[in-house]
Motif scaffolding. Structure first.
Motif, PDB file in Angstrom:
ATOM      1  N   PRO A 283      65.628 -15.993 -19.197  1.00  0.00           N
ATOM      2  CA  PRO A 283      65.507 -17.420 -19.540  1.00  0.00           C
ATOM      3  C   PRO A 283      65.476 -17.699 -21.030  1.00  0.00           C
ATOM      4  N   GLU A 284      65.193 -16.690 -21.851  1.00  0.00           N
ATOM      5  CA  GLU A 284      65.096 -16.904 -23.295  1.00  0.00           C
ATOM      6  C   GLU A 284      66.461 -17.061 -23.961  1.00  0.00           C
ATOM      7  N   ILE A 285      67.542 -16.679 -23.289  1.00  0.00           N
ATOM      8  CA  ILE A 285      68.876 -16.775 -23.881  1.00  0.00           C
ATOM      9  C   ILE A 285      69.262 -18.239 -24.075  1.00  0.00           C
ATOM     10  N   ILE A 286      69.782 -18.552 -25.248  1.00  0.00           N
ATOM     11  CA  ILE A 286      70.308 -19.893 -25.528  1.00  0.00           C
ATOM     12  C   ILE A 286      71.739 -19.938 -25.003  1.00  0.00           C
ATOM     13  N   VAL A 287      72.030 -20.854 -24.087  1.00  0.00           N
ATOM     14  CA  VAL A 287      73.282 -20.806 -23.335  1.00  0.00           C
ATOM     15  C   VAL A 287      74.132 -22.047 -23.585  1.00  0.00           C
ATOM     16  N   PHE A 288      75.439 -21.806 -23.758  1.00  0.00           N
ATOM     17  CA  PHE A 288      76.445 -22.871 -23.769  1.00  0.00           C
ATOM     18  C   PHE A 288      77.440 -22.574 -22.642  1.00  0.00           C
ATOM     19  N   ASN A 289      77.834 -23.603 -21.930  1.00  0.00           N
ATOM     20  CA  ASN A 289      78.701 -23.434 -20.767  1.00  0.00           C
ATOM     21  C   ASN A 289      80.169 -23.676 -21.103  1.00  0.00           C
ATOM     22  N   GLU A 290      81.025 -22.833 -20.512  1.00  0.00           N
ATOM     23  CA  GLU A 290      82.478 -23.020 -20.564  1.00  0.00           C
ATOM     24  C   GLU A 290      82.973 -23.233 -19.142  1.00  0.00           C
ATOM     25  N   ASP A 291      83.566 -24.380 -18.874  1.00  0.00           N
ATOM     26  CA  ASP A 291      84.010 -24.731 -17.521  1.00  0.00           C
ATOM     27  C   ASP A 291      85.415 -24.192 -17.290  1.00  0.00           C
ATOM     28  N   VAL A 292      85.502 -22.983 -16.729  1.00  0.00           N
ATOM     29  CA  VAL A 292      86.797 -22.340 -16.525  1.00  0.00           C
ATOM     30  C   VAL A 292      87.542 -22.963 -15.337  1.00  0.00           C
ATOM     31  N   ARG A 293      86.810 -23.493 -14.386  1.00  0.00           N
ATOM     32  CA  ARG A 293      87.480 -24.176 -13.274  1.00  0.00           C
ATOM     33  C   ARG A 293      88.238 -25.400 -13.788  1.00  0.00           C
ATOM     34  N   HIS A 294      87.616 -26.133 -14.699  1.00  0.00           N
ATOM     35  CA  HIS A 294      88.299 -27.266 -15.340  1.00  0.00           C
ATOM     36  C   HIS A 294      89.534 -26.774 -16.087  1.00  0.00           C
ATOM     37  N   ALA A 295      89.416 -25.636 -16.780  1.00  0.00           N
ATOM     38  CA  ALA A 295      90.571 -25.071 -17.488  1.00  0.00           C
ATOM     39  C   ALA A 295      91.711 -24.792 -16.520  1.00  0.00           C
ATOM     40  N   GLY A 296      91.398 -24.235 -15.353  1.00  0.00           N
ATOM     41  CA  GLY A 296      92.432 -23.966 -14.357  1.00  0.00           C
ATOM     42  C   GLY A 296      93.148 -25.231 -13.914  1.00  0.00           C
ATOM     43  N   ARG A 297      92.380 -26.299 -13.706  1.00  0.00           N
ATOM     44  CA  ARG A 297      92.999 -27.572 -13.304  1.00  0.00           C
ATOM     45  C   ARG A 297      93.917 -28.099 -14.403  1.00  0.00           C
ATOM     46  N   GLU A 298      93.452 -28.047 -15.651  1.00  0.00           N
ATOM     47  CA  GLU A 298      94.260 -28.536 -16.768  1.00  0.00           C
ATOM     48  C   GLU A 298      95.535 -27.716 -16.938  1.00  0.00           C
ATOM     49  N   LEU A 299      95.437 -26.412 -16.792  1.00  0.00           N
ATOM     50  CA  LEU A 299      96.609 -25.544 -16.932  1.00  0.00           C
ATOM     51  C   LEU A 299      97.617 -25.802 -15.822  1.00  0.00           C
ATOM     52  N   ALA A 300      97.126 -25.995 -14.596  1.00  0.00           N
ATOM     53  CA  ALA A 300      98.034 -26.269 -13.483  1.00  0.00           C
ATOM     54  C   ALA A 300      98.772 -27.587 -13.704  1.00  0.00           C
ATOM     55  N   ARG A 301      98.052 -28.607 -14.121  1.00  0.00           N
ATOM     56  CA  ARG A 301      98.695 -29.904 -14.384  1.00  0.00           C
ATOM     57  C   ARG A 301      99.727 -29.773 -15.504  1.00  0.00           C
ATOM     58  N   ALA A 302      99.384 -29.011 -16.541  1.00  0.00           N
ATOM     59  CA  ALA A 302     100.290 -28.863 -17.680  1.00  0.00           C
ATOM     60  C   ALA A 302     101.584 -28.171 -17.274  1.00  0.00           C
ATOM     61  N   VAL A 303     101.496 -27.078 -16.530  1.00  0.00           N
ATOM     62  CA  VAL A 303     102.718 -26.348 -16.182  1.00  0.00           C
ATOM     63  C   VAL A 303     103.570 -27.157 -15.198  1.00  0.00           C
ATOM     64  N   LEU A 304     102.932 -27.906 -14.295  1.00  0.00           N
ATOM     65  CA  LEU A 304     103.702 -28.737 -13.364  1.00  0.00           C
ATOM     66  C   LEU A 304     104.444 -29.841 -14.117  1.00  0.00           C
ATOM     67  N   ARG A 305     103.784 -30.456 -15.063  1.00  0.00           N
ATOM     68  CA  ARG A 305     104.442 -31.513 -15.839  1.00  0.00           C
ATOM     69  C   ARG A 305     105.542 -30.932 -16.731  1.00  0.00           C
ATOM     70  N   ARG A 306     105.328 -29.711 -17.211  1.00  0.00           N
ATOM     71  CA  ARG A 306     106.367 -29.075 -18.026  1.00  0.00           C
ATOM     72  C   ARG A 306     107.595 -28.774 -17.169  1.00  0.00           C
ATOM     73  N   ILE A 307     107.396 -28.365 -15.925  1.00  0.00           N
ATOM     74  CA  ILE A 307     108.512 -28.151 -15.002  1.00  0.00           C
ATOM     75  C   ILE A 307     109.306 -29.444 -14.832  1.00  0.00           C
ATOM     76  N   GLU A 308     108.600 -30.567 -14.839  1.00  0.00           N
ATOM     77  CA  GLU A 308     109.256 -31.875 -14.694  1.00  0.00           C
ATOM     78  C   GLU A 308     109.918 -32.339 -15.987  1.00  0.00           C
ATOM     79  N   GLY A 309     109.697 -31.596 -17.095  1.00  0.00           N
ATOM     80  CA  GLY A 309     110.369 -31.931 -18.344  1.00  0.00           C
ATOM     81  C   GLY A 309     109.528 -32.648 -19.368  1.00  0.00           C
ATOM     82  N   ALA A 310     108.204 -32.726 -19.163  1.00  0.00           N
ATOM     83  CA  ALA A 310     107.345 -33.417 -20.126  1.00  0.00           C
ATOM     84  C   ALA A 310     107.334 -32.691 -21.467  1.00  0.00           C
ATOM     85  N   ASP A 311     107.132 -33.448 -22.528  1.00  0.00           N
ATOM     86  CA  ASP A 311     107.060 -32.907 -23.883  1.00  0.00           C
ATOM     87  C   ASP A 311     105.831 -32.004 -24.001  1.00  0.00           C
TER      88      ASP A 311
END
Length: 324
Positions: A283-311
């Motif tokens: 419990p003494e550790i000072i913790v900051f969270n990284e939401d990797v599940r959110h990263a997965g969602r963002e990456l999936a949306r990005a690659v799908l939009r890139r397939i569609e030709g987005a900038d």
């Protein structure tokens, strides 16, 4: 589709268009066709789709087989899958050994046409995979950034902001001699972001950096634990340490405690985590969270939009450290 057409009392062409959500087909007809398709277990034949459209309906996640195991890969896959579940696309994981050329799985996917898009991690400042995929006009998104002047889709955690906030947290607790265990070293872009935030935090606070020589991502967690113990037994050890992954943190804590020192009394430690377990561990550790599940969602949306030709410049995003 002939079976669905017979059951719905429609032509095969109408059924085909309804399954593709074509705008010229009425919503009531689409609903009826899609309900029947679900009831009889219809799935498009992927080989047939590829012959007809040239698409595989596959996204490949290319991962180092020895990447961080403390929830990173599973949460990344979960987040990607959440987005792909609403599309015709399927996810395949393409692992590669760190002893092998990381270009090998990328070339294989391109040369065999086995996916429509790629998601990859552990980016380098000048990443040959990014250049190769850009030159071949192949849709991709990276978990991490590069520094090579090529605009490409990415999602990244702001490691500079994390390291800066970590230094500030330690200084607020009266710590003045601060070290950072930054993982794999300068081969990866996020190391430089960590270093930038670390140095900026030290400069503003007047704290003193304690350098850990010859530490890199190739050493095992056993080595991290043993080196930490040895380092903490030397004169003038750090009174604050910043770690960049949960796995490293566990090893560092073991090394600290082997010397008889106690977290929160003799030394403070800051870590980021991708799953909520470090404060259960200590419990003494000072913790900051990284939401990797959110990263997965963002990456999936990005690659799908890139397939569609987005900038690609419209497909770049950052997430920020959140204090526990």
């Amino acid at each position: 589709m002939k079976t669905i057409a017979f059951m719905a009392g429609l032509g095969v062409t109408t059924v085909s268009r309804a399954l593709k959500d074509a705008p010229e087909i009425g919503q009531a007809t689409k609903n009826r066709v899609q309900l029947i398709a679900k009831q009889i277990g219809y799935r498009p034949n992927r080989a047939g789709v590829r012959l007809r459209t040239g698409k595989t309906n596959v996204i490949s996640l290319v991962l180092n087989a020895q990447s961080e195991i403390m929830g990173l890969t599973s949460n990344l896959v979960y987040g990607i899958s959440e987005v792909l579940a609403e599309t015709p696309y399927h996810l395949i994981v393409t692992p590669y050994s760190p002893e092998n050329d990381p270009m090998q799985p990328i070339r294989y996917i391109i040369e065999t046409g086995s996916a429509d898009g790629i998601i990859m991690s552990q980016t380098q400042p000048s990443d040959p995979r990014v250049r190769y995929l850009t030159d071949h006009h192949f849709p991709f998104a990276t978990h991490g950034r590069t520094r090579m002047g090529i605009e490409h889709p990415f999602h990244d955690f702001d490691n500079e902001a994390y390291a800066y906030a970590a230094v500030k947290s330690l200084v607020e607790r009266g710590r003045r001699r601060i070290a950072m265990v930054a993982g794999p070293g300068p081969a990866h872009t996020y190391y430089w972001h960590l270093d930038d935030g670390f140095r900026r935090g030290l400069q503003e606070s007047g704290a003193v950096p304690v350098m850990l020589d010859h530490w890199n991502g190739s050493i095992s967690l056993d080595d991290v634990r043993n080196r930490t113990e040895m380092f903490m037994r030397q004169p003038n050890p750090p009174d604050g340490i910043i770690c960049c992954t949960g796995g490293l943190t566990v090893a560092v804590v073991a090394g600290i405690e082997a010397t008889g020192m106690k977290l929160g009394r003799d030394i403070d430690l800051v870590s980021k985590q991708t799953t909520h377990f470090l404060q259960w561990f200590r419990p003494e550790i000072i913790v900051f969270n990284e939401d990797v599940r959110h990263a997965g969602r963002e990456l999936a949306r990005a690659v799908l939009r890139r397939i569609e030709g987005a900038d690609p410049t419209q497909l770049q995003s950052l997430s920020y450290p959140e204090a526990e």
